[in-house]
Design a protein around this motif. Structure first.
Motif, PDB file in Angstrom:
ATOM      1  N   TRP A   1      -3.276  16.346   6.091  1.00 48.36           N
ATOM      2  CA  TRP A   1      -3.399  14.906   6.314  1.00 48.36           C
ATOM      3  C   TRP A   1      -4.018  14.606   7.677  1.00 48.36           C
ATOM      4  CZ3 TRP A   1      -2.293  13.204   1.648  1.00 48.36           C
ATOM      5  CH2 TRP A   1      -1.417  13.982   0.862  1.00 48.36           C
TER       6      TRP A   1
ATOM      7  N   GLU B   1     -10.050  12.522  -4.220  1.00 45.79           N
ATOM      8  CA  GLU B   1     -10.663  11.240  -4.563  1.00 45.79           C
ATOM      9  C   GLU B   1      -9.603  10.171  -4.827  1.00 45.79           C
ATOM     10  OE1 GLU B   1     -13.055  12.085  -7.921  1.00 45.79           O
ATOM     11  OE2 GLU B   1     -14.643  13.131  -6.793  1.00 45.79           O
TER      12      GLU B   1
ATOM     13  N   TYR C   1      -6.464  10.029  -3.754  1.00 44.09           N
ATOM     14  CA  TYR C   1      -5.853   9.626  -2.486  1.00 44.09           C
ATOM     15  C   TYR C   1      -6.786   8.702  -1.702  1.00 44.09           C
ATOM     16  CZ  TYR C   1      -1.674  12.660  -2.350  1.00 44.09           C
ATOM     17  OH  TYR C   1      -0.449  13.228  -2.571  1.00 44.09           O
ATOM     18  N   HIS C   2      -8.051   9.058  -1.640  1.00 43.40           N
ATOM     19  CA  HIS C   2      -9.002   8.260  -0.857  1.00 43.40           C
ATOM     20  C   HIS C   2      -9.156   6.857  -1.426  1.00 43.40           C
ATOM     21  CE1 HIS C   2     -11.230  11.688   1.443  1.00 43.40           C
ATOM     22  NE2 HIS C   2      -9.919  11.758   1.540  1.00 43.40           N
ATOM     23  N   GLU C   3      -8.982   6.712  -2.732  1.00 42.30           N
ATOM     24  CA  GLU C   3      -9.053   5.373  -3.333  1.00 42.30           C
ATOM     25  C   GLU C   3      -7.970   4.454  -2.776  1.00 42.30           C
ATOM     26  OE1 GLU C   3      -8.853   6.158  -7.504  1.00 42.30           O
ATOM     27  OE2 GLU C   3     -10.851   7.092  -7.568  1.00 42.30           O
ATOM     28  N   ASP C   4      -6.892   5.033  -2.286  1.00 39.02           N
ATOM     29  CA  ASP C   4      -5.831   4.260  -1.641  1.00 39.02           C
ATOM     30  C   ASP C   4      -5.851   4.435  -0.128  1.00 39.02           C
ATOM     31  OD1 ASP C   4      -4.082   2.702  -3.477  1.00 39.02           O
ATOM     32  OD2 ASP C   4      -3.988   4.610  -4.547  1.00 39.02           O
ATOM     33  N   ASP C   5      -7.006   4.823   0.407  1.00 46.02           N
ATOM     34  CA  ASP C   5      -7.201   4.956   1.856  1.00 46.02           C
ATOM     35  C   ASP C   5      -6.261   5.969   2.488  1.00 46.02           C
ATOM     36  OD1 ASP C   5      -9.291   3.057   1.960  1.00 46.02           O
ATOM     37  OD2 ASP C   5      -7.839   1.415   2.032  1.00 46.02           O
ATOM     38  N   ILE C   6      -5.931   7.021   1.764  1.00 47.23           N
ATOM     39  CA  ILE C   6      -5.146   8.127   2.300  1.00 47.23           C
ATOM     40  C   ILE C   6      -6.061   9.343   2.372  1.00 47.23           C
ATOM     41  CG2 ILE C   6      -3.187   9.672   1.946  1.00 47.23           C
ATOM     42  CD1 ILE C   6      -1.785   7.411   0.473  1.00 47.23           C
ATOM     43  N   ALA C   7      -6.252   9.851   3.568  1.00 48.41           N
ATOM     44  CA  ALA C   7      -7.155  10.984   3.765  1.00 48.41           C
ATOM     45  C   ALA C   7      -6.420  12.288   3.474  1.00 48.41           C
ATOM     46  CB  ALA C   7      -7.686  10.980   5.190  1.00 48.41           C
TER      47      ALA C   7
ATOM     48  N   VAL D   1       0.856  -1.184   0.000  1.00 49.54           N
ATOM     49  CA  VAL D   1       0.000   0.000   0.000  1.00 49.54           C
ATOM     50  C   VAL D   1       0.895   1.238   0.000  1.00 49.54           C
ATOM     51  CG1 VAL D   1      -1.925  -1.130   1.159  1.00 49.54           C
ATOM     52  CG2 VAL D   1      -0.156  -0.037   2.535  1.00 49.54           C
TER      53      VAL D   1
ATOM     54  N   CYS E   1       2.154   5.124   0.858  1.00 50.82           N
ATOM     55  CA  CYS E   1       2.055   6.047   1.992  1.00 50.82           C
ATOM     56  C   CYS E   1       2.513   7.425   1.530  1.00 50.82           C
ATOM     57  CB  CYS E   1       2.834   5.558   3.203  1.00 50.82           C
ATOM     58  SG  CYS E   1       4.607   5.816   3.138  1.00 50.82           S
TER      59      CYS E   1
END
Length: 325
Positions: free
Chosen positions: A208, A250, A252-258, A58, A60
């Protein structure tokens, strides 16, 4: 280690260097009381138990940022996310350099003004000298006796920073910076001389962190810092390119990064009651003026910068602090 079989862009032969700053000095004042309040906030500490192998499946954010800076401490999954972001906003790599050099220039400026204690929150991956250097190096160009504490929650950032930078005059802490009580309790942070000012760096960090965490962090810092201290901030903004920033969010959120870019008004409210050093809250490329970055494409206004100063007693600062470093 990064995937050795993939190609990366070549690093610039001559990396950008911060320009020279004026020599105006801050007149600093010791705090009236060394028992500043400390604000406890709830935080997820489960990450402290991650003793197994680093998960490279994943991406980061620190490693994505490292890729934007042509660094070597990233993996294929980070590069794939970065390339998706660059398709939407091709200027992100240039913006990363603007933010990086702004941070070094600001540290150099504050050190010239007499501040020699730095708390670099969300420090990210360290840079080599050829990549522009790090916080303590920018300060040590113009000051002696510099003490710097680097803080990051991410395993990659913490591990690389500890290996490369930690010594007698620099310390590295792995902590969730929204857990203000734990941050202030860290031995390296407690080692600051509270009779002298401290510069807190929040460069590309608050975007973040959620709204509650960001507000609690800022209020906790403002309650804890001694007189003469400053908070230097850069932050992604949505005002100039809302559609592009929404799409980046969007992805970033697709990879669970807020990712939470904010409006300039919201960022100003986060800084709260502390007055801002001139020129205030402005595009990052324009804070140090004149600046070779000031003439860059207006797209780079998707980041803003400000330096907030302790209001009581207010330090006597240079008349025109926005000159380049």
């Amino acid at each position: 280690m990064p995937d050795p079989h993939s190609q990366r862009p070549a690093r610039p032969a001559t990396p950008p260097q911060p320009p020279a700053h004026d020599t105006a000095q801050h007149v600093l004042h010791p705090p009236a009381d060394d028992t500043a309040s400390r604000t406890a906030v709830p935080a997820d500490t489960s990450w402290k138990q991650d003793r197994g192998p680093l998960d490279t499946s994943v991406p980061c954010e620190p490693r994505v940022y490292d890729y934007f800076l042509n660094g070597a401490d990233n993996y294929r999954v980070d590069r794939l996310l970065a390339e998706r972001l660059l398709k939407v906003a091709p200027w992100l790599r240039a913006l990363a350099w603007v933010n990086r050099l702004h941070g070094l220039a600001t540290v150099n400026y504050l050190a010239r003004g007499g501040i020699t204690q730095f708390l670099d929150l969300g420090c990210g991956l360290p840079r080599t000298h050829h990549e522009g250097g790090n916080t303590h190096e920018a300060a040590e160009q113009v000051a002696s006796g510099v003490y710097t504490v680097y803080v990051d929650r991410d395993r990659s950032a913490y591990g690389h920073t500890r290996v490369l930078l930690e010594d007698r005059r620099q310390a590295v802490v792995r902590e969730d910076i929204t857990d203000v009580a734990a941050l202030f309790a860290a031995s390296a942070v407690r080692a600051f001389d509270y009779n002298r000012p401290i510069a807190v760096l929040l460069h590309d960090v608050l975007a973040w962190i959620d709204d509650v965490g960001a507000a609690q962090l800022l209020s906790g810092l403002q309650a804890w810092l001694p007189a003469g201290s400053v908070i230097s901030l850069t932050h992604a903004v949505i005002d100039t390119h809302p559609d592009v920033m929404a799409r980046l969010t969007e992805i970033y959120h697709e990879d669970d990064i807020a990712f939470r870019p904010r409006s300039r008004d919201t960022i100003a409210r986060l800084l709260g009651p502390w007055p801002l050093l001139k020129p205030g809250l402005v595009p990052t490329s324009q804070w140090h003026s004149p600046n070779p970055h000031a003439a860059l494409d207006p797209s780079l206004t998707t980041s803003c910068a400000a330096v907030a100063i302790h209001p009581s007693p207010a330090p006597r600062l240079p008349d025109d602090p926005a000159h380049p470093v």
